[in-house]
Write a protein that holds these residues in place. Sequence first.
Motif, mmCIF file in Angstrom:
data_model
loop_
_atom_site.group_PDB
_atom_site.id
_atom_site.type_symbol
_atom_site.label_atom_id
_atom_site.label_comp_id
_atom_site.label_asym_id
_atom_site.label_seq_id
_atom_site.Cartn_x
_atom_site.Cartn_y
_atom_site.Cartn_z
ATOM 1 N N THR A 32 0.855 -1.186 0.000
ATOM 2 C CA THR A 32 0.000 0.000 0.000
ATOM 3 C C THR A 32 0.890 1.235 0.000
ATOM 4 O O THR A 32 1.803 1.353 0.832
ATOM 5 N N VAL A 33 0.629 2.132 -0.937
ATOM 6 C CA VAL A 33 1.465 3.324 -1.103
ATOM 7 C C VAL A 33 0.599 4.574 -1.058
ATOM 8 O O VAL A 33 -0.361 4.687 -1.825
ATOM 9 N N PRO A 34 0.923 5.525 -0.155
ATOM 10 C CA PRO A 34 0.202 6.803 -0.178
ATOM 11 C C PRO A 34 0.697 7.649 -1.356
ATOM 12 O O PRO A 34 1.897 7.855 -1.508
ATOM 13 N N LEU A 35 -0.221 8.115 -2.176
ATOM 14 C CA LEU A 35 0.175 8.921 -3.331
ATOM 15 C C LEU A 35 0.514 10.347 -2.936
ATOM 16 O O LEU A 35 1.263 11.028 -3.618
ATOM 17 N N ARG A 36 -0.058 10.818 -1.821
ATOM 18 C CA ARG A 36 0.200 12.186 -1.358
ATOM 19 C C ARG A 36 1.377 12.218 -0.385
ATOM 20 O O ARG A 36 1.253 12.479 0.802
ATOM 21 N N GLY A 37 2.554 11.940 -0.918
ATOM 22 C CA GLY A 37 3.763 11.978 -0.102
ATOM 23 C C GLY A 37 4.060 13.366 0.441
ATOM 24 O O GLY A 37 4.731 13.513 1.460
ATOM 25 N N ASP A 38 3.544 14.387 -0.219
ATOM 26 C CA ASP A 38 3.789 15.762 0.223
ATOM 27 C C ASP A 38 3.161 16.028 1.589
ATOM 28 O O ASP A 38 3.619 16.886 2.343
ATOM 29 N N LEU A 39 2.104 15.302 1.925
ATOM 30 C CA LEU A 39 1.417 15.534 3.191
ATOM 31 C C LEU A 39 2.262 15.096 4.380
ATOM 32 O O LEU A 39 2.114 15.636 5.476
ATOM 33 N N LEU A 40 3.146 14.139 4.178
ATOM 34 C CA LEU A 40 3.974 13.651 5.270
ATOM 35 C C LEU A 40 4.903 14.741 5.789
ATOM 36 O O LEU A 40 5.116 14.871 6.997
ATOM 37 N N ASP A 41 5.434 15.537 4.886
ATOM 38 C CA ASP A 41 6.310 16.639 5.295
ATOM 39 C C ASP A 41 5.518 17.690 6.074
ATOM 40 O O ASP A 41 5.997 18.236 7.075
ATOM 41 N N GLU A 42 4.293 17.957 5.630
ATOM 42 C CA GLU A 42 3.453 18.932 6.320
ATOM 43 C C GLU A 42 3.096 18.447 7.726
ATOM 44 O O GLU A 42 3.078 19.227 8.685
ATOM 45 N N VAL A 43 2.857 17.137 7.866
ATOM 46 C CA VAL A 43 2.566 16.572 9.185
ATOM 47 C C VAL A 43 3.778 16.729 10.102
ATOM 48 O O VAL A 43 3.647 17.127 11.269
ATOM 49 N N ASP A 44 4.975 16.450 9.573
ATOM 50 C CA ASP A 44 6.197 16.621 10.373
ATOM 51 C C ASP A 44 6.347 18.066 10.841
ATOM 52 O O ASP A 44 6.686 18.333 11.997
ATOM 53 N N GLU A 78 -5.541 11.694 7.759
ATOM 54 C CA GLU A 78 -6.685 11.054 7.105
ATOM 55 C C GLU A 78 -6.630 11.281 5.597
ATOM 56 O O GLU A 78 -6.937 10.366 4.810
ATOM 57 N N GLU A 79 -6.237 12.478 5.200
ATOM 58 C CA GLU A 79 -6.112 12.781 3.762
ATOM 59 C C GLU A 79 -5.059 11.878 3.119
ATOM 60 O O GLU A 79 -5.248 11.384 1.999
ATOM 61 N N ALA A 80 -3.953 11.667 3.832
ATOM 62 C CA ALA A 80 -2.899 10.784 3.320
ATOM 63 C C ALA A 80 -3.417 9.346 3.203
ATOM 64 O O ALA A 80 -3.149 8.658 2.213
ATOM 65 N N ARG A 81 -4.180 8.900 4.218
ATOM 66 C CA ARG A 81 -4.743 7.549 4.167
ATOM 67 C C ARG A 81 -5.704 7.391 2.995
ATOM 68 O O ARG A 81 -5.748 6.350 2.342
ATOM 69 N N GLN A 82 -6.479 8.449 2.740
ATOM 70 C CA GLN A 82 -7.432 8.390 1.623
ATOM 71 C C GLN A 82 -6.714 8.297 0.269
ATOM 72 O O GLN A 82 -7.283 7.822 -0.710
#
Length: 199
Positions: A32-44, A78-82
């Motif tokens: 399973t791969v999250p397509l919104r990798g950009d969100l991970l940086d924002e979460v950090d 949640e957005e990343a999970r979606q």
Amino acid sequence: MTKEAGTDVDTQASVPWAQRKKDHRNTVRSATVPLRGDLLDEVDRLEDELVRAEEADARLNRHPVAPSIADRILALEEEARQSEVRFSFEGVGSGRYARLSSEHPATDEQKEELDGVELEWNPETFPPALLAESCVEPAELRGDVQEWTEIHENWSVGQVNRLWQACSIANAGVAESPNSQLASVALRRRNSATSSPTA
């Protein structure tokens, strides 16, 4: 120790091979791969901000700011999970794997870059070809070498490595039947709990 009649081996011996081989399935592995990798940086970034906000909330005795930041983090998670997509790969079989490998030999330049290290295949063209050949989900990506080449070239190393690992394991196959230690432990605990006398 003598083998008892009626064991699995005896049962298998009584079934014709023509019937047994119909049970064969190649290994399937998923990732399973999250397509919104950009969100991970924002979460950090927001998590760092949350730590500072909690300290400031306590120090300044102000209306708490931290909870609204925490809400934003949860929304981004949640957005990343979606955005997650499940990719499944099935082994192509050793013959097809060998043919694909021979269709994508390493170039002389690639061999020179690795100082004479023997390469089984071209690291730029073989992975997309095998990913395309092995992919069973999403179904529309099966056989689409062009799409897999784009993924291989443009997605992050972490995303591509996760997909390639699943594909590689599917094609490496298994030499024995699965034996889940985790499931065995869980069942032993359950059985122990149901068999223990109540006070």
